[in-house]
Design a protein around this motif. Structure first.
Motif, PDB file in Angstrom:
ATOM      1  N   VAL A   1     -48.976 -78.525  16.488  1.00  0.00           N
ATOM      2  CA  VAL A   1     -48.449 -77.165  16.405  1.00  0.00           C
ATOM      3  C   VAL A   1     -48.276 -76.646  17.838  1.00  0.00           C
ATOM      4  CG1 VAL A   1     -48.857 -74.833  15.545  1.00  0.00           C
ATOM      5  CG2 VAL A   1     -49.554 -76.815  14.172  1.00  0.00           C
TER       6      VAL A   1
ATOM      7  N   LYS B   1     -46.418 -73.734  18.671  1.00  0.00           N
ATOM      8  CA  LYS B   1     -45.966 -72.334  18.717  1.00  0.00           C
ATOM      9  C   LYS B   1     -46.566 -71.615  19.928  1.00  0.00           C
ATOM     10  CE  LYS B   1     -49.812 -71.051  15.656  1.00  0.00           C
ATOM     11  NZ  LYS B   1     -50.190 -70.652  14.286  1.00  0.00           N
TER      12      LYS B   1
ATOM     13  N   TYR C   1     -49.463 -72.776  22.718  1.00  0.00           N
ATOM     14  CA  TYR C   1     -50.717 -72.044  22.937  1.00  0.00           C
ATOM     15  C   TYR C   1     -50.891 -71.732  24.425  1.00  0.00           C
ATOM     16  CZ  TYR C   1     -52.274 -73.098  18.107  1.00  0.00           C
ATOM     17  OH  TYR C   1     -52.396 -73.181  16.744  1.00  0.00           O
TER      18      TYR C   1
ATOM     19  N   TRP D   1     -42.130 -71.889  10.167  1.00  0.00           N
ATOM     20  CA  TRP D   1     -42.635 -71.227   8.954  1.00  0.00           C
ATOM     21  C   TRP D   1     -42.670 -69.708   8.953  1.00  0.00           C
ATOM     22  CZ3 TRP D   1     -46.025 -74.947  11.373  1.00  0.00           C
ATOM     23  CH2 TRP D   1     -46.963 -74.387  12.241  1.00  0.00           C
TER      24      TRP D   1
ATOM     25  N   LYS E   1     -44.394 -72.904   0.292  1.00  0.00           N
ATOM     26  CA  LYS E   1     -45.742 -72.519   0.716  1.00  0.00           C
ATOM     27  C   LYS E   1     -46.413 -71.657  -0.335  1.00  0.00           C
ATOM     28  CE  LYS E   1     -48.429 -70.848   4.587  1.00  0.00           C
ATOM     29  NZ  LYS E   1     -48.437 -70.202   5.917  1.00  0.00           N
TER      30      LYS E   1
ATOM     31  N   ARG F   1     -51.916 -63.955   3.281  1.00  0.00           N
ATOM     32  CA  ARG F   1     -50.986 -63.660   4.365  1.00  0.00           C
ATOM     33  C   ARG F   1     -49.611 -64.116   3.882  1.00  0.00           C
ATOM     34  NH1 ARG F   1     -53.050 -65.909  10.115  1.00  0.00           N
ATOM     35  NH2 ARG F   1     -51.608 -67.530   9.489  1.00  0.00           N
TER      36      ARG F   1
ATOM     37  N   TRP G   1     -47.222 -76.792   0.609  1.00  0.00           N
ATOM     38  CA  TRP G   1     -48.241 -76.549   1.631  1.00  0.00           C
ATOM     39  C   TRP G   1     -48.922 -75.214   1.480  1.00  0.00           C
ATOM     40  CZ3 TRP G   1     -47.793 -74.154   6.884  1.00  0.00           C
ATOM     41  CH2 TRP G   1     -46.716 -73.277   6.992  1.00  0.00           C
TER      42      TRP G   1
ATOM     43  N   HIS H   1     -52.384 -72.698   3.666  1.00  0.00           N
ATOM     44  CA  HIS H   1     -53.137 -72.490   4.915  1.00  0.00           C
ATOM     45  C   HIS H   1     -54.503 -71.889   4.562  1.00  0.00           C
ATOM     46  CE1 HIS H   1     -53.483 -72.149   9.215  1.00  0.00           C
ATOM     47  NE2 HIS H   1     -53.326 -70.848   9.301  1.00  0.00           N
TER      48      HIS H   1
ATOM     49  N   ASN I   1     -55.553 -77.139   8.953  1.00  0.00           N
ATOM     50  CA  ASN I   1     -55.363 -76.792  10.367  1.00  0.00           C
ATOM     51  C   ASN I   1     -56.342 -77.638  11.193  1.00  0.00           C
ATOM     52  OD1 ASN I   1     -57.755 -75.626   9.609  1.00  0.00           O
ATOM     53  ND2 ASN I   1     -57.167 -73.527  10.097  1.00  0.00           N
ATOM     54  N   SER I   2     -56.503 -77.304  12.471  1.00  0.00           N
ATOM     55  CA  SER I   2     -57.410 -78.112  13.319  1.00  0.00           C
ATOM     56  C   SER I   2     -58.807 -78.193  12.733  1.00  0.00           C
ATOM     57  CB  SER I   2     -57.521 -77.506  14.723  1.00  0.00           C
ATOM     58  OG  SER I   2     -56.319 -77.594  15.416  1.00  0.00           O
TER      59      SER I   2
ATOM     60  N   ARG J   1     -52.173 -80.213  10.336  1.00  0.00           N
ATOM     61  CA  ARG J   1     -51.488 -79.420  11.370  1.00  0.00           C
ATOM     62  C   ARG J   1     -52.488 -79.108  12.478  1.00  0.00           C
ATOM     63  NH1 ARG J   1     -50.433 -76.768   6.502  1.00  0.00           N
ATOM     64  NH2 ARG J   1     -51.581 -74.937   7.254  1.00  0.00           N
ATOM     65  N   SER J   2     -52.318 -79.791  13.587  1.00  0.00           N
ATOM     66  CA  SER J   2     -53.267 -79.660  14.691  1.00  0.00           C
ATOM     67  C   SER J   2     -52.733 -78.692  15.721  1.00  0.00           C
ATOM     68  CB  SER J   2     -53.494 -81.042  15.321  1.00  0.00           C
ATOM     69  OG  SER J   2     -54.248 -80.916  16.504  1.00  0.00           O
ATOM     70  N   GLY J   3     -53.289 -77.493  15.738  1.00  0.00           N
ATOM     71  CA  GLY J   3     -52.929 -76.514  16.757  1.00  0.00           C
ATOM     72  C   GLY J   3     -53.918 -76.600  17.906  1.00  0.00           C
ATOM     73  N   LEU J   4     -54.950 -75.778  17.837  1.00  0.00           N
ATOM     74  CA  LEU J   4     -55.886 -75.652  18.961  1.00  0.00           C
ATOM     75  C   LEU J   4     -56.450 -76.991  19.431  1.00  0.00           C
ATOM     76  CD1 LEU J   4     -57.117 -73.270  20.630  1.00  0.00           C
ATOM     77  CD2 LEU J   4     -59.192 -73.627  19.294  1.00  0.00           C
TER      78      LEU J   4
ATOM     79  N   TYR K   1     -58.484 -69.391  21.410  1.00  0.00           N
ATOM     80  CA  TYR K   1     -57.047 -69.310  21.107  1.00  0.00           C
ATOM     81  C   TYR K   1     -56.405 -68.182  21.930  1.00  0.00           C
ATOM     82  CZ  TYR K   1     -57.819 -71.575  16.428  1.00  0.00           C
ATOM     83  OH  TYR K   1     -58.123 -72.401  15.372  1.00  0.00           O
TER      84      TYR K   1
HETATM   85  C1  LIG Z   1     -51.127 -71.725  13.978  1.00  0.00           C
HETATM   86  C2  LIG Z   1     -51.112 -72.434  12.686  1.00  0.00           C
HETATM   87  C3  LIG Z   1     -51.732 -73.691  12.565  1.00  0.00           C
HETATM   88  C4  LIG Z   1     -52.592 -74.293  13.646  1.00  0.00           C
HETATM   89  O1  LIG Z   1     -53.867 -73.701  13.570  1.00  0.00           O
HETATM   90  P1  LIG Z   1     -55.071 -74.238  14.475  1.00  0.00           P
HETATM   91  O2  LIG Z   1     -56.258 -73.504  13.985  1.00  0.00           O
HETATM   92  O3  LIG Z   1     -54.704 -73.865  15.876  1.00  0.00           O
HETATM   93  O4  LIG Z   1     -55.123 -75.694  14.279  1.00  0.00           O
HETATM   94  C5  LIG Z   1     -51.593 -74.375  11.379  1.00  0.00           C
HETATM   95  N1  LIG Z   1     -50.884 -73.854  10.360  1.00  0.00           N
HETATM   96  C6  LIG Z   1     -50.305 -72.638  10.430  1.00  0.00           C
HETATM   97  C7  LIG Z   1     -49.565 -72.100   9.259  1.00  0.00           C
HETATM   98  C8  LIG Z   1     -50.403 -71.882  11.593  1.00  0.00           C
HETATM   99  O5  LIG Z   1     -49.830 -70.671  11.650  1.00  0.00           O
END
Ligand SMILES: *Cc1c(COP(=O)(O)O)cnc(C)c1O
Length: 373
Positions: free
Chosen positions: A31, A33, A37, A79, A123, A130, A160, A162, A202-203, A218-221, A355
């Motif tokens: 991720v 966005k 980060y 998304w 979704k 949310r 999907w 969240h 997510n992470s 979905r790996s963000g942080l 974050y």
């Molecule tokens: C930002 C986001 C993520 C990533 O989240 P992390 O906690 O940073 O891994 C995953 N899915 C969605 C829908 C997000 O908005």
């Protein structure tokens, strides 16, 4: 240099490999966005791809389009969008689109009529409250999407959701959301959806909750080497390496007498004769003003604390009887290997999450990339 954010792309690659090592056969979406980060979206996307992130994800369609403009290809999901966003452009650029409701499906099918069929991920809101389709509207959204698919306008490739509390693995909402997700998937599949990917992690879920991996995480942080659940497990324990080091050059060093006040409002006074160093980074650069009299910093061989208020462009560090030279390097945060604080230390000092610390670093701070491109 006044200040720079050094981005270790080898660390990004290492972190993607670490996430991959924890999720078995599931694919990994990096991720990226919010400018990756704060780390630089395009460079981090390329590094993540080269480490085996088969998917990329952005919140905004404009972010996804910017990746395409820079020649980043492959699977890419966006998304968070509103009527009037460039969805036709995104579909034409081969970007997968998240759909949470009928208006979104209608926009996507309109966009698809002008060109190729759109790939959509439906979704479900499984409890986050949310974005996502609420349960009472899920069946009709699925049916409408299947009709659009039969008309050749969309392909439903993803289902999907969240999590709300994946960073608290024992939280009762986790199994409740998983149940709701399984139910949403089952009902969509019963109606005839054949998703390529089902994803909810997510992470934090990717790293801490193996039951949540499905086909894709979905790996963000974690991509950037920070722990999404520092109270549960730290970055090092998770095998992650922080990718950003925020450094600045000292702009002034001076000796002041006992009683001297520092910065706006004189919220701090020297209780003895002391040496002050001026660091040319302030809240316009993303140093939180809440770090006044609290933020940690590595300077002249030791951990220091900010004194006085953080100003727009600068902040002050108390060195006591130590000395520093103008031009010396101050480290606000980094991986911590050299004794410097981490973004997590900053988060704790100011009462937020890492974050927010990294994503706030402003555009006035150049990103300097290290490690193989
Ligand atoms: C930002 C986001 C993520 C990533 O989240 P992390 O906690 O940073 O891994 C995953 N899915 C969605 C829908 C997000 O908005």
């Amino acid at each position: 240099m006044r200040a720079e954010a050094r981005i270790d792309l080898d660390a990004v690659r290492h972190n993607i490999a670490a996430v991959r090592g924890r999720v078995g056969a599931a694919e990994v979406m990096a991720v990226v966005k919010a400018d990756g980060y704060g780390h630089g979206m395009v460079e981090c996307a390329r590094a993540a791809r080269s480490a085996g992130a088969t998917w990329l994800g952005t919140a905004l369609p404009g972010e996804a389009l910017e990746l395409r403009r820079h020649g980043v290809d492959g699977r890419l999901l966006t998304w968070l969008w509103v009527p009037g966003d460039p969805i036709a452009e995104a579909v034409a650029a081969d970007i997968d689109i998240s759909v949470s409701g009928r208006w979104a499906l209608d926009e996507v099918t309109r966009a698809a009529r002008a060109g190729a069929p759109a790939r959509v991920h439906l979704k479900a809101d499984t409890g986050l409250g949310r974005n996502g389709c609420p349960p009472q509207e899920w069946e009709s959204l699925v049916e409408a999407a299947l009709k659009a698919q039969a008309d050749g306008l969309v392909q439903v490739v993803g289902l999907w959701s969240h999590f709300a509390c994946a960073d608290e693995p024992e939280h009762p909402s986790v199994p409740a959301q998983l149940d709701a997700f399984r139910e949403a998937v089952a009902s969509a599949e019963q109606k005839g959806v054949t998703p390529e990917v089902r994803h909810i992690a997510n992470s934090a879920a990717a790293l801490l909750l193996p039951d949540t991996h499905f086909d894709l995480v979905r790996s963000g942080l974690a991509t950037y080497g920070l722990s999404p659940a520092p109270d549960v497990r730290g970055a090092a324990e998770l095998g992650l390496r922080p990718a950003m080091t925020l450094a600045a050059s000292v702009a002034s060093v001076k000796r002041v007498a006992a009683g001297h006040g520092v910065s706006y409002g004189h919220t701090w006074h020297a209780d003895r004769e002391t040496t002050l160093a001026l660091v040319p980074l302030g809240y316009a650069d993303g140093v939180p003003r809440h770090a006044s009299n609290a933020g940690p910093m590595w300077l002249a061989g030791a951990r220091r604390t900010l004194v006085g208020r953080v100003a727009m462009d600068q902040c002050v560090v108390d060195l006591g009887d130590d000395t520093a030279e103008v031009g010396d390097e101050a480290l606000l945060f980094g991986p911590g290997d050299r004794g410097e604080p981490t973004a997590e230390d900053w988060a704790q000092a100011v009462g937020t999450i890492s974050y927010e610390i990294v994503t706030r670093i402003g555009s006035r701070v150049p990103r300097v990339y290290q490690g193989a491109r």
